[in-house]
Scaffold this motif. Structure first.
Motif, PDB file in Angstrom:
ATOM      1  N   ASN A  50     -10.473 -69.912  53.947  1.00 18.58           N
ATOM      2  CA  ASN A  50     -11.879 -69.612  53.670  1.00 18.58           C
ATOM      3  C   ASN A  50     -12.669 -69.392  54.955  1.00 18.58           C
ATOM      4  O   ASN A  50     -13.533 -68.514  55.016  1.00 18.58           O
ATOM      5  CB  ASN A  50     -12.512 -70.715  52.830  1.00 18.58           C
ATOM      6  N   GLY A  51     -12.391 -70.196  55.972  1.00 18.78           N
ATOM      7  CA  GLY A  51     -13.070 -70.030  57.252  1.00 18.78           C
ATOM      8  C   GLY A  51     -12.739 -68.705  57.905  1.00 18.78           C
ATOM      9  O   GLY A  51     -13.628 -68.007  58.418  1.00 18.78           O
ATOM     10  N   LYS A  53     -11.655 -66.038  56.359  1.00 17.57           N
ATOM     11  CA  LYS A  53     -12.211 -64.984  55.503  1.00 17.57           C
ATOM     12  C   LYS A  53     -13.703 -64.768  55.813  1.00 17.57           C
ATOM     13  O   LYS A  53     -14.155 -63.634  55.939  1.00 17.57           O
ATOM     14  CB  LYS A  53     -12.004 -65.365  54.036  1.00 17.57           C
ATOM     15  N   GLU A  54     -14.429 -65.859  55.959  1.00 21.08           N
ATOM     16  CA  GLU A  54     -15.855 -65.750  56.290  1.00 21.08           C
ATOM     17  C   GLU A  54     -16.041 -65.131  57.681  1.00 21.08           C
ATOM     18  O   GLU A  54     -16.926 -64.292  57.879  1.00 21.08           O
ATOM     19  CB  GLU A  54     -16.512 -67.128  56.217  1.00 21.08           C
ATOM     20  N   LYS A  57     -15.373 -61.459  57.406  1.00 23.77           N
ATOM     21  CA  LYS A  57     -16.501 -60.821  56.722  1.00 23.77           C
ATOM     22  C   LYS A  57     -17.665 -60.593  57.693  1.00 23.77           C
ATOM     23  O   LYS A  57     -18.329 -59.574  57.640  1.00 23.77           O
ATOM     24  CB  LYS A  57     -16.955 -61.712  55.558  1.00 23.77           C
ATOM     25  N   GLN A  58     -17.874 -61.543  58.593  1.00 23.88           N
ATOM     26  CA  GLN A  58     -18.965 -61.445  59.561  1.00 23.88           C
ATOM     27  C   GLN A  58     -18.535 -60.755  60.854  1.00 23.88           C
ATOM     28  O   GLN A  58     -19.327 -60.650  61.782  1.00 23.88           O
ATOM     29  CB  GLN A  58     -19.496 -62.845  59.875  1.00 23.88           C
ATOM     30  N   LEU A 105     -10.402 -60.594  50.618  1.00 25.56           N
ATOM     31  CA  LEU A 105     -11.723 -59.977  50.474  1.00 25.56           C
ATOM     32  C   LEU A 105     -11.661 -58.755  49.561  1.00 25.56           C
ATOM     33  O   LEU A 105     -12.562 -58.520  48.758  1.00 25.56           O
ATOM     34  CB  LEU A 105     -12.286 -59.598  51.848  1.00 25.56           C
ATOM     35  N   GLU A 108     -11.594 -60.095  46.023  1.00 28.27           N
ATOM     36  CA  GLU A 108     -12.904 -60.588  45.607  1.00 28.27           C
ATOM     37  C   GLU A 108     -13.872 -59.448  45.318  1.00 28.27           C
ATOM     38  O   GLU A 108     -14.569 -59.460  44.290  1.00 28.27           O
ATOM     39  CB  GLU A 108     -13.489 -61.505  46.684  1.00 28.27           C
TER      40      GLU A 108
END
Length: 183
Positions: A50-51, A53-54, A57-58, A105, A108
């Motif tokens: 999750n980290g 992936k975030e 994303k950023q 991602l 999702e």
């Protein structure tokens, strides 16, 4: 005779004691040799995924590196071999976690587009790492659209559905999935 019995008893005790000692050493050594985690277990831990992936994303390269350092710390704490630690420090590990994050991602964003009745061309362009998933995703979109057309056909009483029927069918379809999500 007594002497032979004492010697035999002593010999049995020595051999038995030696076998028990070997058994203990063997089982204790096996316990030390078994590592409860692998490098892949660490890389696929939910918080790390999750980290990463975030961070992907950023587009935050430093955050990705920070997460990999945390993975390395965990690997050291659980006693993974140096080769695994070297892997976690490598660009291969970084590429691996970024690749997996982009695939997640894609999944999702595909799911959001699916329920929002949108296409996925933009999503496919953002996440070429998921190209092996594209055909399946397109198939799901076609099935979704066929279901909506069937609903519209039913709403139009077997006549060719007009835009109003299609719009009502889309609304019914979305309402159905919102109900399923709420459950």
């Amino acid at each position: 005779m007594k002497k032979a019995g004492i010697i035999l008893t002593s010999l049995v005790c020595l051999v038995g004691g030696y076998l028990i000692y070997l058994s203990y050493i063997s089982s204790h050594h096996e316990e030390e040799a078994v590592v409860p985690f692998t490098v892949m277990d660490i890389l696929h831990a939910t918080d790390l995924e999750n980290g990463i992936k975030e961070a992907v994303k950023q587009d935050n390269d430093q955050a990705i590196s920070d997460w990999l350092e945390k993975a390395e710390d965990v690997a050291e704490q659980v006693g993974l071999p140096d080769s695994d630690l070297d892997y976690l420090r490598s660009s291969q590990a970084k590429n691996y976690v970024i690749f997996n994050a982009k695939r997640q991602l894609f999944n999702e964003e595909f799911e959001q587009a699916y329920y929002a009745l949108e296409g996925i061309d933009g999503i496919k362009q953002r996440y070429p790492e998921a190209k092996d998933l594209f055909d399946r995703a397109e198939t799901l979109l076609k099935k979704r659209d066929q279901i909506i057309e069937q609903i519209a056909l039913t709403l139009s009483n077997g006549q060719t559905p007009d835009e109003e029927d299609l719009s009502a069918a889309r609304a019914l379809w979305q309402q159905r999935y919102q109900t399923l999500e709420a459950q």
